[in-house]
Write a protein that holds these residues in place. Sequence first.
Motif, short mmCIF file in Angstrom:
data_model
loop_
_atom_site.label_atom_id
_atom_site.label_comp_id
_atom_site.label_asym_id
_atom_site.label_seq_id
_atom_site.Cartn_x
_atom_site.Cartn_y
_atom_site.Cartn_z
N PRO A 1 0.77 -1.41 0.15
CA PRO A 1 0.05 0.21 -0.05
C PRO A 1 0.79 1.27 0.05
O PRO A 1 0.30 2.23 -0.82
N THR A 2 1.93 1.16 0.70
CA THR A 2 2.81 2.40 0.80
C THR A 2 3.98 2.56 -0.17
O THR A 2 4.83 3.38 0.11
N GLY A 3 3.96 1.54 -1.01
CA GLY A 3 5.12 1.67 -1.96
C GLY A 3 6.21 0.24 -1.37
O GLY A 3 6.27 0.06 -0.17
N ALA A 4 7.30 -0.10 -2.14
CA ALA A 4 8.09 -0.98 -2.03
C ALA A 4 9.21 -0.46 -0.96
O ALA A 4 9.78 -1.22 0.06
N HIS A 5 9.66 0.89 -0.92
CA HIS A 5 10.66 1.43 -0.06
C HIS A 5 12.01 0.62 -0.19
O HIS A 5 12.55 0.09 0.74
N TRP A 6 12.31 0.44 -1.45
CA TRP A 6 13.40 -0.40 -2.01
C TRP A 6 14.66 -0.19 -1.04
O TRP A 6 15.25 -0.98 -0.40
N LEU A 7 15.10 1.17 -1.08
CA LEU A 7 16.12 1.60 -0.13
C LEU A 7 16.18 1.19 1.18
O LEU A 7 17.28 0.69 1.68
N THR A 8 15.30 1.26 1.87
CA THR A 8 15.11 1.16 3.33
C THR A 8 15.06 -0.48 3.67
O THR A 8 15.96 -0.98 4.36
N THR A 9 14.17 -1.29 2.70
CA THR A 9 14.32 -2.54 2.88
C THR A 9 15.29 -3.20 2.61
O THR A 9 15.86 -4.11 3.43
N ILE A 10 15.94 -3.05 1.53
CA ILE A 10 17.13 -3.78 1.44
C ILE A 10 18.41 -3.44 2.27
O ILE A 10 19.07 -4.29 2.34
N SER A 11 18.44 -2.18 2.62
CA SER A 11 19.44 -1.84 3.25
C SER A 11 19.29 -2.79 4.88
O SER A 11 20.10 -3.08 5.56
N LEU A 12 17.98 -2.57 5.30
CA LEU A 12 17.60 -3.44 6.55
C LEU A 12 18.00 -4.88 6.56
O LEU A 12 18.64 -5.78 7.12
N MET A 13 17.64 -5.56 5.08
CA MET A 13 17.88 -6.91 4.95
C MET A 13 19.53 -7.07 4.99
O MET A 13 20.04 -8.18 5.38
N LEU A 14 20.13 -6.19 4.16
CA LEU A 14 21.79 -6.21 4.36
C LEU A 14 22.21 -6.36 5.72
O LEU A 14 23.27 -7.08 6.30
N LEU A 15 21.52 -5.47 6.63
CA LEU A 15 22.18 -5.38 8.00
C LEU A 15 21.80 -6.45 8.87
O LEU A 15 22.80 -7.09 9.31
N ALA B 1 21.45 -9.71 7.43
CA ALA B 1 22.53 -10.55 6.78
C ALA B 1 24.11 -10.42 7.41
O ALA B 1 24.72 -11.36 7.82
N VAL B 2 24.39 -9.27 7.42
CA VAL B 2 25.76 -9.02 8.22
C VAL B 2 25.98 -9.36 9.63
O VAL B 2 26.74 -9.90 10.06
N LEU B 3 24.91 -8.94 10.33
CA LEU B 3 24.75 -9.31 11.79
C LEU B 3 24.82 -10.68 11.91
O LEU B 3 25.51 -11.27 12.86
N VAL B 4 23.88 -11.50 11.18
CA VAL B 4 24.18 -12.90 11.41
C VAL B 4 25.37 -13.42 10.90
O VAL B 4 25.79 -14.47 11.40
N SER B 5 25.95 -13.09 9.71
CA SER B 5 27.14 -13.53 9.66
C SER B 5 28.21 -13.33 10.37
O SER B 5 28.95 -14.15 10.91
N ALA B 6 28.13 -12.04 11.06
CA ALA B 6 29.15 -11.83 12.24
C ALA B 6 28.95 -12.82 13.46
O ALA B 6 29.89 -13.15 14.05
N LEU B 7 27.69 -13.05 13.74
CA LEU B 7 27.39 -14.02 14.99
C LEU B 7 27.80 -15.38 14.54
O LEU B 7 28.26 -15.96 15.42
N SER B 8 27.86 -15.75 13.30
CA SER B 8 28.19 -16.97 12.94
C SER B 8 29.91 -17.19 13.20
O SER B 8 30.51 -18.00 13.51
N TRP B 9 30.39 -16.30 12.63
CA TRP B 9 31.98 -16.04 12.63
C TRP B 9 32.42 -16.07 14.24
O TRP B 9 33.19 -16.96 14.47
N TRP B 10 31.46 -15.18 15.17
CA TRP B 10 31.90 -15.21 16.38
C TRP B 10 31.64 -16.73 16.92
O TRP B 10 32.53 -16.96 17.80
#
Length: 329
Positions: A297-311, A313-322
Amino acid sequence: MTASPSPRPDSPSPSPQVKTAPVPNDNPKQLLGVYIKGIAMGAADIVPGVSGGTIALIAGIYERLINALSSIGPSLWQVFRQEGGIKGLLAVWRQVDATFLLCLVLGIATSFATLAGIIKHLLDNEPLLIWSFFFGLVIATVFILLAEIKRWNAARAGLFAIGLVAAVIISSMPLLTTTPSLPYLFLAGALAICAMILPGISGSFILLLLGAYDTVLEAVHTFNMSIILTVMAGMVSGLLLFTRMLKWLLARYYQGTLALLTGFIAGSLVKVWPWKTDALGTLDTEAINNVAPWHYPTGAHWLTTISLMLLGAVLVSALSWWGHRSNRA
Protein backbone atom coordinates in the motif's frame (compact mmCIF):
# COMPACT_ATOMS: atom_id res chain seq x y z
CA MET A 1 26.57 -26.74 15.78
CA THR A 2 27.65 -24.71 12.86
CA ALA A 3 30.97 -24.23 14.52
CA SER A 4 32.09 -27.84 14.10
CA PRO A 5 35.49 -27.87 12.39
CA SER A 6 34.61 -30.97 10.38
CA PRO A 7 31.37 -32.76 9.46
CA ARG A 8 30.19 -35.61 11.67
CA PRO A 9 29.48 -38.92 9.98
CA ASP A 10 25.86 -40.01 9.78
CA SER A 11 26.33 -43.30 11.50
CA PRO A 12 24.10 -45.18 13.97
CA SER A 13 27.11 -45.81 16.21
CA PRO A 14 26.85 -44.23 19.67
CA SER A 15 28.70 -41.00 20.28
CA PRO A 16 30.70 -41.01 23.53
CA GLN A 17 31.16 -37.25 23.24
CA VAL A 18 27.43 -36.61 23.38
CA LYS A 19 26.76 -39.10 26.18
CA THR A 20 29.66 -38.15 28.42
CA ALA A 21 30.72 -34.81 27.03
CA PRO A 22 32.74 -32.87 29.60
CA VAL A 23 31.34 -29.54 30.61
CA PRO A 24 33.54 -26.72 29.28
CA ASN A 25 35.39 -24.75 31.90
CA ASP A 26 34.18 -21.33 30.83
CA ASN A 27 35.97 -18.19 31.85
CA PRO A 28 34.06 -14.94 32.59
CA LYS A 29 34.62 -13.65 29.05
CA GLN A 30 33.11 -16.78 27.53
CA LEU A 31 30.15 -16.65 29.91
CA LEU A 32 29.57 -13.01 28.95
CA GLY A 33 29.48 -14.18 25.34
CA VAL A 34 26.85 -16.80 26.24
CA TYR A 35 24.80 -14.07 27.96
CA ILE A 36 24.97 -11.85 24.87
CA LYS A 37 23.95 -14.76 22.64
CA GLY A 38 21.03 -15.31 25.01
CA ILE A 39 19.97 -11.70 24.46
CA ALA A 40 20.06 -12.31 20.70
CA MET A 41 18.00 -15.51 21.11
CA GLY A 42 15.41 -13.69 23.22
CA ALA A 43 15.09 -10.87 20.69
CA ALA A 44 14.49 -13.40 17.91
CA ASP A 45 11.91 -15.32 19.93
CA ILE A 46 9.85 -12.18 20.54
CA VAL A 47 9.20 -11.84 16.81
CA PRO A 48 6.45 -14.21 15.55
CA GLY A 49 8.35 -15.85 12.71
CA VAL A 50 11.96 -16.02 13.88
CA SER A 51 13.25 -18.80 16.13
CA GLY A 52 15.72 -18.38 18.95
CA GLY A 53 16.95 -21.84 17.98
CA THR A 54 18.10 -20.33 14.69
CA ILE A 55 20.29 -17.87 16.59
CA ALA A 56 21.67 -20.65 18.81
CA LEU A 57 22.48 -22.68 15.71
CA ILE A 58 24.30 -19.83 14.01
CA ALA A 59 26.07 -18.78 17.22
CA GLY A 60 27.58 -22.25 17.67
CA ILE A 61 25.84 -23.11 20.97
CA TYR A 62 22.96 -25.25 19.71
CA GLU A 63 24.46 -28.68 20.42
CA ARG A 64 25.66 -27.59 23.83
CA LEU A 65 22.18 -26.25 24.62
CA ILE A 66 20.50 -29.50 23.54
CA ASN A 67 23.01 -31.62 25.48
CA ALA A 68 22.52 -29.53 28.63
CA LEU A 69 18.72 -29.55 28.50
CA SER A 70 18.47 -33.25 27.69
CA SER A 71 20.63 -34.12 30.72
CA ILE A 72 17.90 -32.82 33.05
CA GLY A 73 15.82 -35.72 34.35
CA PRO A 74 15.40 -38.41 37.03
CA SER A 75 18.99 -39.64 36.53
CA LEU A 76 20.20 -36.51 38.31
CA TRP A 77 19.06 -38.07 41.58
CA GLN A 78 21.62 -40.84 41.08
CA VAL A 79 24.30 -38.23 40.39
CA PHE A 80 23.39 -36.46 43.62
CA ARG A 81 23.36 -39.68 45.69
CA GLN A 82 26.84 -40.68 44.57
CA GLU A 83 28.36 -37.69 46.37
CA GLY A 84 25.62 -36.33 48.60
CA GLY A 85 25.43 -32.94 50.27
CA ILE A 86 27.17 -29.96 48.72
CA LYS A 87 29.40 -32.17 46.56
CA GLY A 88 26.31 -33.88 45.17
CA LEU A 89 24.68 -30.55 44.33
CA LEU A 90 27.87 -29.42 42.60
CA ALA A 91 27.96 -32.67 40.63
CA VAL A 92 24.37 -32.09 39.47
CA TRP A 93 25.24 -28.50 38.58
CA ARG A 94 28.13 -29.69 36.40
CA GLN A 95 26.09 -32.51 34.89
CA VAL A 96 23.44 -30.15 33.49
CA ASP A 97 25.99 -27.48 32.48
CA ALA A 98 24.01 -25.16 34.72
CA THR A 99 26.38 -22.19 34.54
CA PHE A 100 25.97 -22.12 30.77
CA LEU A 101 22.17 -22.47 31.03
CA LEU A 102 21.94 -19.79 33.70
CA CYS A 103 23.86 -17.24 31.63
CA LEU A 104 21.79 -18.09 28.56
CA VAL A 105 18.47 -17.81 30.43
CA LEU A 106 19.54 -14.51 31.99
CA GLY A 107 20.31 -13.18 28.51
CA ILE A 108 16.94 -14.32 27.17
CA ALA A 109 15.15 -12.83 30.19
CA THR A 110 17.03 -9.56 29.76
CA SER A 111 15.95 -9.42 26.14
CA PHE A 112 12.31 -10.09 27.01
CA ALA A 113 12.33 -7.46 29.75
CA THR A 114 14.03 -4.73 27.72
CA LEU A 115 13.20 -5.42 24.07
CA ALA A 116 9.66 -6.85 24.15
CA GLY A 117 8.07 -3.40 24.23
CA ILE A 118 10.34 -2.01 21.50
CA ILE A 119 9.80 -4.95 19.17
CA LYS A 120 6.04 -4.93 19.77
CA HIS A 121 6.00 -1.21 18.93
CA LEU A 122 7.89 -1.85 15.70
CA LEU A 123 5.60 -4.75 14.77
CA ASP A 124 2.56 -2.54 15.35
CA ASN A 125 3.84 0.68 13.80
CA GLU A 126 6.78 -0.13 11.50
CA PRO A 127 6.18 -3.72 10.36
CA LEU A 128 7.97 -3.29 7.04
CA LEU A 129 11.19 -2.27 8.77
CA ILE A 130 11.40 -5.09 11.28
CA TRP A 131 10.27 -7.79 8.84
CA SER A 132 12.87 -6.60 6.30
CA PHE A 133 15.62 -6.88 8.90
CA PHE A 134 14.66 -10.42 9.90
CA PHE A 135 14.10 -11.49 6.30
CA GLY A 136 17.73 -10.65 5.54
CA LEU A 137 18.81 -12.40 8.73
CA VAL A 138 16.97 -15.62 7.80
CA ILE A 139 18.21 -15.65 4.19
CA ALA A 140 21.82 -15.32 5.36
CA THR A 141 21.23 -18.09 7.93
CA VAL A 142 20.01 -20.48 5.22
CA PHE A 143 23.09 -19.90 3.05
CA ILE A 144 25.46 -20.28 6.01
CA LEU A 145 23.88 -23.58 7.05
CA LEU A 146 23.69 -24.94 3.50
CA ALA A 147 27.46 -24.53 3.33
CA GLU A 148 27.78 -26.70 6.47
CA ILE A 149 26.02 -29.68 4.88
CA LYS A 150 28.60 -31.98 3.31
CA ARG A 151 28.07 -34.74 0.78
CA TRP A 152 24.57 -33.96 -0.37
CA ASN A 153 22.55 -37.03 -1.35
CA ALA A 154 18.91 -37.86 -2.10
CA ALA A 155 18.08 -38.52 1.56
CA ARG A 156 19.45 -35.19 2.78
CA ALA A 157 17.83 -33.30 -0.08
CA GLY A 158 14.55 -35.00 0.83
CA LEU A 159 14.91 -34.02 4.50
CA PHE A 160 15.60 -30.42 3.46
CA ALA A 161 12.44 -30.46 1.31
CA ILE A 162 10.36 -31.98 4.15
CA GLY A 163 11.53 -29.28 6.57
CA LEU A 164 10.83 -26.53 4.04
CA VAL A 165 7.32 -27.76 3.21
CA ALA A 166 6.43 -28.31 6.88
CA ALA A 167 7.52 -24.78 7.81
CA VAL A 168 5.57 -23.28 4.90
CA ILE A 169 2.42 -25.16 5.91
CA ILE A 170 2.72 -24.12 9.57
CA SER A 171 3.46 -20.51 8.58
CA SER A 172 0.36 -20.42 6.36
CA MET A 173 -2.12 -21.78 8.91
CA PRO A 174 -4.97 -19.46 9.96
CA LEU A 175 -4.68 -17.76 13.33
CA LEU A 176 -6.97 -18.84 16.16
CA THR A 177 -8.92 -16.21 18.07
CA THR A 178 -9.79 -17.44 21.53
CA THR A 179 -9.68 -16.39 25.16
CA PRO A 180 -7.07 -18.78 26.57
CA SER A 181 -7.60 -20.53 29.90
CA LEU A 182 -4.68 -21.51 32.13
CA PRO A 183 -4.69 -25.19 31.00
CA TYR A 184 -4.80 -24.00 27.39
CA LEU A 185 -1.84 -21.68 28.08
CA PHE A 186 0.07 -24.61 29.61
CA LEU A 187 -0.40 -26.60 26.40
CA ALA A 188 0.44 -23.57 24.27
CA GLY A 189 3.66 -23.09 26.25
CA ALA A 190 4.66 -26.73 25.75
CA LEU A 191 4.12 -26.52 21.99
CA ALA A 192 5.78 -23.11 21.73
CA ILE A 193 8.98 -24.17 23.48
CA CYS A 194 9.35 -27.14 21.13
CA ALA A 195 9.12 -24.69 18.24
CA MET A 196 11.38 -22.20 20.00
CA ILE A 197 14.20 -24.73 20.34
CA LEU A 198 13.69 -25.97 16.78
CA PRO A 199 15.43 -23.64 14.31
CA GLY A 200 13.13 -22.15 11.71
CA ILE A 201 9.81 -22.45 13.54
CA SER A 202 9.12 -19.59 15.89
CA GLY A 203 7.73 -20.24 19.36
CA SER A 204 6.12 -16.81 19.23
CA PHE A 205 4.39 -17.73 15.98
CA ILE A 206 3.01 -20.93 17.52
CA LEU A 207 1.57 -18.81 20.34
CA LEU A 208 0.13 -16.50 17.68
CA LEU A 209 -1.47 -19.43 15.83
CA LEU A 210 -2.99 -20.66 19.09
CA GLY A 211 -4.37 -17.23 19.97
CA ALA A 212 -2.17 -16.92 23.06
CA TYR A 213 0.53 -14.51 21.86
CA ASP A 214 -1.10 -11.24 22.95
CA THR A 215 -2.10 -12.75 26.30
CA VAL A 216 1.44 -13.91 27.05
CA LEU A 217 3.05 -10.66 25.88
CA GLU A 218 0.64 -8.61 27.98
CA ALA A 219 1.35 -10.85 30.99
CA VAL A 220 5.09 -10.14 30.61
CA HIS A 221 4.40 -6.39 30.46
CA THR A 222 2.12 -6.42 33.52
CA PHE A 223 3.97 -9.17 35.45
CA ASN A 224 0.84 -11.35 35.64
CA MET A 225 2.53 -14.18 37.52
CA SER A 226 -0.32 -16.70 37.23
CA ILE A 227 -0.11 -16.62 33.43
CA ILE A 228 3.70 -16.37 33.35
CA LEU A 229 4.17 -19.35 35.69
CA THR A 230 1.58 -21.45 33.83
CA VAL A 231 3.25 -20.85 30.46
CA MET A 232 6.69 -21.49 31.98
CA ALA A 233 5.49 -24.81 33.46
CA GLY A 234 4.24 -25.86 30.03
CA MET A 235 7.52 -24.81 28.45
CA VAL A 236 9.61 -26.79 30.94
CA SER A 237 7.49 -29.91 30.39
CA GLY A 238 7.69 -29.69 26.61
CA LEU A 239 11.37 -28.84 26.65
CA LEU A 240 12.50 -31.81 28.72
CA LEU A 241 10.69 -34.25 26.43
CA PHE A 242 11.63 -32.70 23.09
CA THR A 243 15.35 -32.15 23.67
CA ARG A 244 16.03 -35.84 24.25
CA MET A 245 14.83 -36.68 20.77
CA LEU A 246 16.93 -33.89 19.27
CA LYS A 247 20.02 -35.05 21.14
CA TRP A 248 19.60 -38.58 19.77
CA LEU A 249 19.23 -37.27 16.21
CA LEU A 250 22.25 -34.98 16.47
CA ALA A 251 24.40 -37.78 17.90
CA ARG A 252 23.61 -40.28 15.15
CA TYR A 253 22.44 -38.39 12.08
CA TYR A 254 24.08 -34.98 12.33
CA GLN A 255 24.17 -34.07 8.64
CA GLY A 256 20.64 -35.30 7.95
CA THR A 257 19.30 -33.44 10.99
CA LEU A 258 21.10 -30.30 9.87
CA ALA A 259 19.50 -30.59 6.42
CA LEU A 260 16.05 -30.93 8.01
CA LEU A 261 16.61 -27.95 10.32
CA THR A 262 17.90 -25.83 7.44
CA GLY A 263 14.73 -26.68 5.52
CA PHE A 264 12.65 -25.47 8.46
CA ILE A 265 14.53 -22.17 8.45
CA ALA A 266 14.16 -21.75 4.67
CA GLY A 267 10.42 -22.41 4.93
CA SER A 268 10.03 -19.72 7.58
CA LEU A 269 10.84 -17.10 4.92
CA VAL A 270 7.13 -17.26 4.04
CA LYS A 271 6.31 -15.89 7.49
CA VAL A 272 9.00 -13.19 7.59
CA TRP A 273 8.29 -11.83 4.10
CA PRO A 274 8.27 -8.04 4.70
CA TRP A 275 5.42 -6.96 2.43
CA LYS A 276 2.17 -8.07 4.09
CA THR A 277 -1.43 -6.88 3.87
CA ASP A 278 -4.77 -8.08 5.16
CA ALA A 279 -7.68 -9.25 3.00
CA LEU A 280 -8.69 -5.64 2.31
CA GLY A 281 -5.22 -4.69 1.10
CA THR A 282 -4.37 -2.58 4.15
CA LEU A 283 -1.38 -2.92 6.44
CA ASP A 284 -1.69 -5.71 9.00
CA THR A 285 1.16 -6.78 11.28
CA GLU A 286 -0.38 -10.21 11.91
CA ALA A 287 -1.57 -10.94 8.37
CA ILE A 288 -0.22 -13.86 6.41
CA ASN A 289 -1.21 -12.41 3.03
CA ASN A 290 2.13 -11.74 1.36
CA VAL A 291 2.10 -9.38 -1.62
CA ALA A 292 4.64 -8.31 -4.22
CA PRO A 293 6.69 -5.28 -3.11
CA TRP A 294 5.15 -3.05 -5.80
CA HIS A 295 1.66 -3.95 -4.53
CA TYR A 296 2.39 -2.83 -0.97
CA PRO A 297 0.00 0.00 0.00
CA THR A 298 2.74 2.53 0.77
CA GLY A 299 5.19 1.40 -1.91
CA ALA A 300 8.13 -1.00 -1.85
CA HIS A 301 10.59 1.35 -0.06
CA TRP A 302 13.45 -0.43 -1.83
CA LEU A 303 16.32 1.55 -0.32
CA THR A 304 15.13 1.10 3.25
CA THR A 305 14.09 -2.54 2.99
CA ILE A 306 17.18 -3.73 1.13
CA SER A 307 19.44 -1.82 3.53
CA LEU A 308 17.77 -3.49 6.51
CA MET A 309 18.00 -6.91 4.85
CA LEU A 310 21.72 -6.38 4.32
CA LEU A 311 22.08 -5.28 7.94
CA GLY A 312 20.36 -8.47 9.13
CA ALA A 313 22.57 -10.57 6.86
CA VAL A 314 25.75 -8.86 8.06
CA LEU A 315 24.82 -9.25 11.73
CA VAL A 316 24.00 -12.95 11.44
CA SER A 317 27.22 -13.53 9.45
CA ALA A 318 29.15 -11.79 12.23
CA LEU A 319 27.37 -13.94 14.81
CA SER A 320 28.29 -17.08 12.85
CA TRP A 321 31.94 -15.97 12.67
CA TRP A 322 31.90 -15.29 16.42
CA GLY A 323 30.43 -18.75 17.07
CA HIS A 324 33.17 -20.43 15.00
CA ARG A 325 35.85 -18.38 16.73
CA SER A 326 34.51 -19.10 20.23
CA ASN A 327 34.40 -22.84 19.63
CA ARG A 328 37.93 -22.89 18.30
CA ALA A 329 39.26 -21.01 21.31
